[in-house]
Scaffold this motif. Structure first.
Motif, PDB file in Angstrom:
ATOM      1  N   ALA A  75      31.031  44.173  48.473  1.00  0.00           N
ATOM      2  CA  ALA A  75      30.011  43.135  48.304  1.00  0.00           C
ATOM      3  C   ALA A  75      28.744  43.460  49.083  1.00  0.00           C
ATOM      4  O   ALA A  75      27.635  43.115  48.650  1.00  0.00           O
ATOM      5  CB  ALA A  75      30.566  41.786  48.749  1.00  0.00           C
ATOM      6  N   ASP A  76      28.872  44.141  50.222  1.00  0.00           N
ATOM      7  CA  ASP A  76      27.685  44.509  51.003  1.00  0.00           C
ATOM      8  C   ASP A  76      26.843  45.563  50.304  1.00  0.00           C
ATOM      9  O   ASP A  76      25.649  45.693  50.617  1.00  0.00           O
ATOM     10  CB  ASP A  76      28.107  45.010  52.377  1.00  0.00           C
ATOM     11  CG  ASP A  76      28.800  43.925  53.201  1.00  0.00           C
ATOM     12  OD1 ASP A  76      28.563  42.733  52.906  1.00  0.00           O
ATOM     13  OD2 ASP A  76      29.579  44.272  54.107  1.00  0.00           O
ATOM     14  N   HIS A  77      27.439  46.331  49.393  1.00  0.00           N
ATOM     15  CA  HIS A  77      26.708  47.384  48.687  1.00  0.00           C
ATOM     16  C   HIS A  77      26.483  47.048  47.217  1.00  0.00           C
ATOM     17  O   HIS A  77      26.081  47.924  46.445  1.00  0.00           O
ATOM     18  CB  HIS A  77      27.480  48.705  48.778  1.00  0.00           C
ATOM     19  CG  HIS A  77      27.746  49.144  50.192  1.00  0.00           C
ATOM     20  ND1 HIS A  77      26.757  49.598  51.033  1.00  0.00           N
ATOM     21  CD2 HIS A  77      28.894  49.182  50.920  1.00  0.00           C
ATOM     22  CE1 HIS A  77      27.273  49.912  52.204  1.00  0.00           C
ATOM     23  NE2 HIS A  77      28.572  49.660  52.165  1.00  0.00           N
ATOM     24  N   LEU A  78      26.709  45.820  46.842  1.00  0.00           N
ATOM     25  CA  LEU A  78      26.578  45.412  45.449  1.00  0.00           C
ATOM     26  C   LEU A  78      25.098  45.215  45.113  1.00  0.00           C
ATOM     27  O   LEU A  78      24.413  44.406  45.735  1.00  0.00           O
ATOM     28  CB  LEU A  78      27.357  44.123  45.211  1.00  0.00           C
ATOM     29  CG  LEU A  78      27.730  43.762  43.778  1.00  0.00           C
ATOM     30  CD1 LEU A  78      28.600  44.843  43.159  1.00  0.00           C
ATOM     31  CD2 LEU A  78      28.444  42.427  43.754  1.00  0.00           C
ATOM     32  N   ALA A  79      24.610  45.969  44.126  1.00  0.00           N
ATOM     33  CA  ALA A  79      23.199  45.884  43.753  1.00  0.00           C
ATOM     34  C   ALA A  79      22.957  44.889  42.624  1.00  0.00           C
ATOM     35  O   ALA A  79      22.017  44.097  42.672  1.00  0.00           O
ATOM     36  CB  ALA A  79      22.670  47.265  43.354  1.00  0.00           C
ATOM     37  N   VAL A 228      17.062  58.264  48.171  1.00  0.00           N
ATOM     38  CA  VAL A 228      16.983  56.879  48.630  1.00  0.00           C
ATOM     39  C   VAL A 228      15.571  56.633  49.152  1.00  0.00           C
ATOM     40  O   VAL A 228      15.077  57.380  50.013  1.00  0.00           O
ATOM     41  CB  VAL A 228      18.020  56.580  49.735  1.00  0.00           C
ATOM     42  CG1 VAL A 228      17.844  55.167  50.263  1.00  0.00           C
ATOM     43  CG2 VAL A 228      19.430  56.783  49.208  1.00  0.00           C
ATOM     44  N   VAL A 229      14.925  55.608  48.626  1.00  0.00           N
ATOM     45  CA  VAL A 229      13.608  55.187  49.113  1.00  0.00           C
ATOM     46  C   VAL A 229      13.848  54.114  50.166  1.00  0.00           C
ATOM     47  O   VAL A 229      14.276  52.995  49.846  1.00  0.00           O
ATOM     48  CB  VAL A 229      12.726  54.658  47.967  1.00  0.00           C
ATOM     49  CG1 VAL A 229      11.379  54.199  48.510  1.00  0.00           C
ATOM     50  CG2 VAL A 229      12.523  55.741  46.920  1.00  0.00           C
ATOM     51  N   GLU A 230      13.626  54.475  51.421  1.00  0.00           N
ATOM     52  CA  GLU A 230      13.858  53.499  52.488  1.00  0.00           C
ATOM     53  C   GLU A 230      12.907  52.317  52.391  1.00  0.00           C
ATOM     54  O   GLU A 230      13.295  51.172  52.646  1.00  0.00           O
ATOM     55  CB  GLU A 230      13.720  54.175  53.850  1.00  0.00           C
ATOM     56  CG  GLU A 230      14.805  55.187  54.141  1.00  0.00           C
ATOM     57  CD  GLU A 230      14.697  55.762  55.524  1.00  0.00           C
ATOM     58  OE1 GLU A 230      15.728  56.200  56.078  1.00  0.00           O
ATOM     59  OE2 GLU A 230      13.565  55.794  56.080  1.00  0.00           O
ATOM     60  N   VAL A 367      17.713  54.853  44.648  1.00  0.00           N
ATOM     61  CA  VAL A 367      18.043  53.598  45.305  1.00  0.00           C
ATOM     62  C   VAL A 367      16.896  53.217  46.237  1.00  0.00           C
ATOM     63  O   VAL A 367      16.375  54.073  46.963  1.00  0.00           O
ATOM     64  CB  VAL A 367      19.359  53.719  46.096  1.00  0.00           C
ATOM     65  CG1 VAL A 367      19.650  52.449  46.887  1.00  0.00           C
ATOM     66  CG2 VAL A 367      20.508  54.025  45.163  1.00  0.00           C
ATOM     67  N   VAL A 368      16.503  51.960  46.200  1.00  0.00           N
ATOM     68  CA  VAL A 368      15.424  51.464  47.052  1.00  0.00           C
ATOM     69  C   VAL A 368      16.034  50.468  48.028  1.00  0.00           C
ATOM     70  O   VAL A 368      16.563  49.428  47.617  1.00  0.00           O
ATOM     71  CB  VAL A 368      14.304  50.797  46.233  1.00  0.00           C
ATOM     72  CG1 VAL A 368      13.187  50.321  47.154  1.00  0.00           C
ATOM     73  CG2 VAL A 368      13.758  51.774  45.199  1.00  0.00           C
ATOM     74  N   ASP A 369      15.961  50.790  49.317  1.00  0.00           N
ATOM     75  CA  ASP A 369      16.514  49.878  50.329  1.00  0.00           C
ATOM     76  C   ASP A 369      15.660  48.628  50.475  1.00  0.00           C
ATOM     77  O   ASP A 369      16.193  47.524  50.616  1.00  0.00           O
ATOM     78  CB  ASP A 369      16.631  50.596  51.675  1.00  0.00           C
ATOM     79  CG  ASP A 369      17.729  51.640  51.672  1.00  0.00           C
ATOM     80  OD1 ASP A 369      18.619  51.567  50.792  1.00  0.00           O
ATOM     81  OD2 ASP A 369      17.705  52.542  52.527  1.00  0.00           O
ATOM     82  N   LYS A 370      14.338  48.777  50.438  1.00  0.00           N
ATOM     83  CA  LYS A 370      13.445  47.628  50.576  1.00  0.00           C
ATOM     84  C   LYS A 370      12.216  47.849  49.701  1.00  0.00           C
ATOM     85  O   LYS A 370      11.565  48.875  49.807  1.00  0.00           O
ATOM     86  CB  LYS A 370      13.021  47.425  52.030  1.00  0.00           C
ATOM     87  CG  LYS A 370      12.103  46.219  52.222  1.00  0.00           C
ATOM     88  CD  LYS A 370      11.671  46.059  53.675  1.00  0.00           C
ATOM     89  CE  LYS A 370      10.735  44.870  53.843  1.00  0.00           C
ATOM     90  NZ  LYS A 370      10.265  44.719  55.242  1.00  0.00           N
ATOM     91  N   LEU A 371      11.934  46.885  48.844  1.00  0.00           N
ATOM     92  CA  LEU A 371      10.782  46.946  47.943  1.00  0.00           C
ATOM     93  C   LEU A 371       9.879  45.751  48.198  1.00  0.00           C
ATOM     94  O   LEU A 371      10.350  44.608  48.283  1.00  0.00           O
ATOM     95  CB  LEU A 371      11.236  46.956  46.486  1.00  0.00           C
ATOM     96  CG  LEU A 371      10.136  46.798  45.427  1.00  0.00           C
ATOM     97  CD1 LEU A 371       9.166  47.976  45.472  1.00  0.00           C
ATOM     98  CD2 LEU A 371      10.734  46.647  44.038  1.00  0.00           C
ATOM     99  N   ASN A 417      17.865  46.469  48.348  1.00  0.00           N
ATOM    100  CA  ASN A 417      18.973  47.098  47.602  1.00  0.00           C
ATOM    101  C   ASN A 417      18.718  47.046  46.090  1.00  0.00           C
ATOM    102  O   ASN A 417      19.381  46.302  45.356  1.00  0.00           O
ATOM    103  CB  ASN A 417      20.295  46.423  47.949  1.00  0.00           C
ATOM    104  CG  ASN A 417      21.487  47.255  47.528  1.00  0.00           C
ATOM    105  OD1 ASN A 417      21.383  48.460  47.308  1.00  0.00           O
ATOM    106  ND2 ASN A 417      22.634  46.611  47.392  1.00  0.00           N
ATOM    107  N   LEU A 418      17.781  47.851  45.627  1.00  0.00           N
ATOM    108  CA  LEU A 418      17.428  47.907  44.212  1.00  0.00           C
ATOM    109  C   LEU A 418      17.891  49.209  43.588  1.00  0.00           C
ATOM    110  O   LEU A 418      17.971  50.248  44.251  1.00  0.00           O
ATOM    111  CB  LEU A 418      15.914  47.764  44.014  1.00  0.00           C
ATOM    112  CG  LEU A 418      15.312  46.384  44.260  1.00  0.00           C
ATOM    113  CD1 LEU A 418      14.828  46.268  45.690  1.00  0.00           C
ATOM    114  CD2 LEU A 418      14.169  46.106  43.310  1.00  0.00           C
TER     115      LEU A 418
END
Length: 467
Positions: A75-79, A228-230, A367-371, A417-418
């Motif tokens: 659940a913590d990694h669910l996009a 991964v785009v931080e 994967v984008v951590d923060k957008l 998490n996008l």
């Protein structure tokens, strides 16, 4: 007098909570899954899980909700979670999207996380329906070993369960795991299980009670780059003079196994398939059609290693970093481009204007951590509001540019998490009076007029001290 009223309100709230929990528990007891099939795709660093559930209502009352449960580690990694149901028969079948929302249950075992699927039509007693579920997981493959040399392949761990975690009784189920290659170091065996080529099959298993769980660990080779785009900041500036300017600031990192030792460019270029097989060589950005004035630069300056391909439907920008990215390496750069305003700005029947643009990251398989998306409205815009197809954090800012007096309203939307599935359209509505478009030209004309008046006055005034 207030104490009895508060007591009655508290009693009513308790009764409502009990009634809600009784209804929810009755729906859990009445539903069962006659057949379940799960397919896990591990071909990239974004884990794609396709779940097919045949749900039956074994109770006496109809129900409109079906619960999905996930272990807390997933659940913590669910996009994203999507649900579809098929309607019709044979050639006239259509897929109907169902609403899926996160749900909290007080008696969740082992801190399981829930999502509720809302059916389009209530499932009556004795009826069954088939639900197709797709959910994506990020940061779910752990590199092991954590550090590799330039000539070594990248091995990763993936943890899951051979049994599908569900709050319902499952009569029959099977799980299929697809790996990127045939090189599988090891995998947990839960009989019956077998491996053929790039596929590992668990099951079929029969008659497992709710919340059954059997942990598995798969150790396999995955040389796909973990891009991964931080942090990504997209600024979309609207100009009613006919242009839409987009600026994107990237902080990119390779989240795979960290690189150890020295980097040899000679070996890398002579044998790229053996040296740096998991490195990130290039990125592909999917841009809107009719794009113009494209640039790609970093802190040093313009980067010329990019190729733009355009047609009537899309534009693709292939970019190469200044150096190949190995595990743990980072790169920061900026992509900017212009678009014709008439393709994205429209008017409603009540004289409101709205921007229709894509949310998410244009880079594929990223994967984008923060957008952070910033929509800069023209000066004088009022009553801004954003409509996004998924939950985001929103607030307003003010930006000052050339010849601005009160500043421009900026609609800021943030999400974490996008994945590429979030590249859907969003709308920003606002009101704007056309008279405000004359503000800057009138300001320039007035400034030039006053300047020429001052020059004429200076030439005609005698400031000398004499008779």
């Amino acid at each position: 007098m207030e104490a009895p009223i508060r007591a009655r309100e508290a009693l009513g709230f308790i009764l409502f909570s009990l009634l809600f929990s009784i209804c929810r528990s009755s729906s859990l007891n009445h539903l069962l899954i006659s057949n379940a099939e799960r397919r896990i795709d591990l071909s990239s660093h974004i884990v794609k899980v396709f779940l097919t559930l045949k749900v039956e209502n074994a109770g006496s009352t109809p129900t409109s909700e079906v619960l999905l449960s996930f272990p807390p580690t997933q659940a913590d990694h669910l996009a994203t979670v999507e649900a579809l149901v098929t309607k019709g028969k044979r050639k006239k079948t259509t897929l109907v999207h169902l609403d899926v929302k996160p749900t909290e249950l007080p008696d969740a075992p082992n801190d399981a996380k829930y999502f509720t699927i809302y059916l389009a039509n209530p499932l009556k007693s004795g009826e069954s329906t088939t639900i197709e579920v797709l959910y994506l997981l990020t940061h779910s493959q752990e590199p092991f070993p954590a550090e590799i040399a330039q000539s070594e392949s990248q091995l990763v761990y993936y943890r899951d369960s051979a049994l599908i975690l569900s709050p319902y009784h499952i009569k029959q189920q099977a799980t299929f795991v697809k790996t990127p290659s045939t090189k599988v170091e090891s995998f947990t065996r839960v009989e019956p299980s077998n491996r053929a080529g790039t596929e590992i099959k668990y099951g079929p298993y029969e008659d497992h009670p709710p919340y059954s769980f059997s942990p598995i660990l798969i150790h396999f080779e995955n040389n796909s780059p973990f891009a991964v785009v931080e942090e990504l900041v997209r600024e979309v500036e609207i100009s009613h003079w006919g242009n839409l300017q987009v600026t994107e600031q990237y902080t990119l990192v390779h989240a795979g196994a960290r690189h150890k030792g020295v980097f040899s460019r000679v070996d890398y270029q002579s044998r790229p398939t053996l040296n740096g097989a998991s490195s990130l060589r290039y990125l592909l950005a999917r841009l809107p059609p009719r794009v113009h004035s494209v640039y790609y630069r970093d802190e040093i300056g313009n980067i010329s290693s990019s190729h733009l391909r355009t047609d009537s439907r899309k534009s693709e920008l292939e970019i190469e970093p200044r150096y190949p990215l190995f595990g743990g390496w980072k790169a920061t750069f900026v992509i900017g481009y212009g678009l014709p305003l008439q393709d994205f700005l429209f008017e409603t029947s009540d004289d409101r204007r709205y921007l229709n643009f894509t949310f998410g990251c244009p880079l594929l398989e990223t994967v984008v951590d923060k957008l952070t998306v910033k929509v800069v409205l023209p000066e004088g815009s009022k009553d801004p509001s954003a409509v996004v197809p998924f939950p985001v954090e929103q607030h307003l800012e003010t930006k000052y540019s050339y010849l601005d007096v009160v500043g421009r309203t900026v609609v800021v939307m943030e999400k974490k998490n996008l994945v590429p599935a979030h590249n859907s359209h969003f709308q920003v509505y606002y009101t704007f009076k056309s008279i405000f478009m004359l503000a800057e030209p009138l300001m320039l004309a007035s400034a030039f007029f006053l300047f020429f008046v001052a020059c004429v006055a200076y030439l005609h005034i005698d400031l000398s001290i004499r008779k």
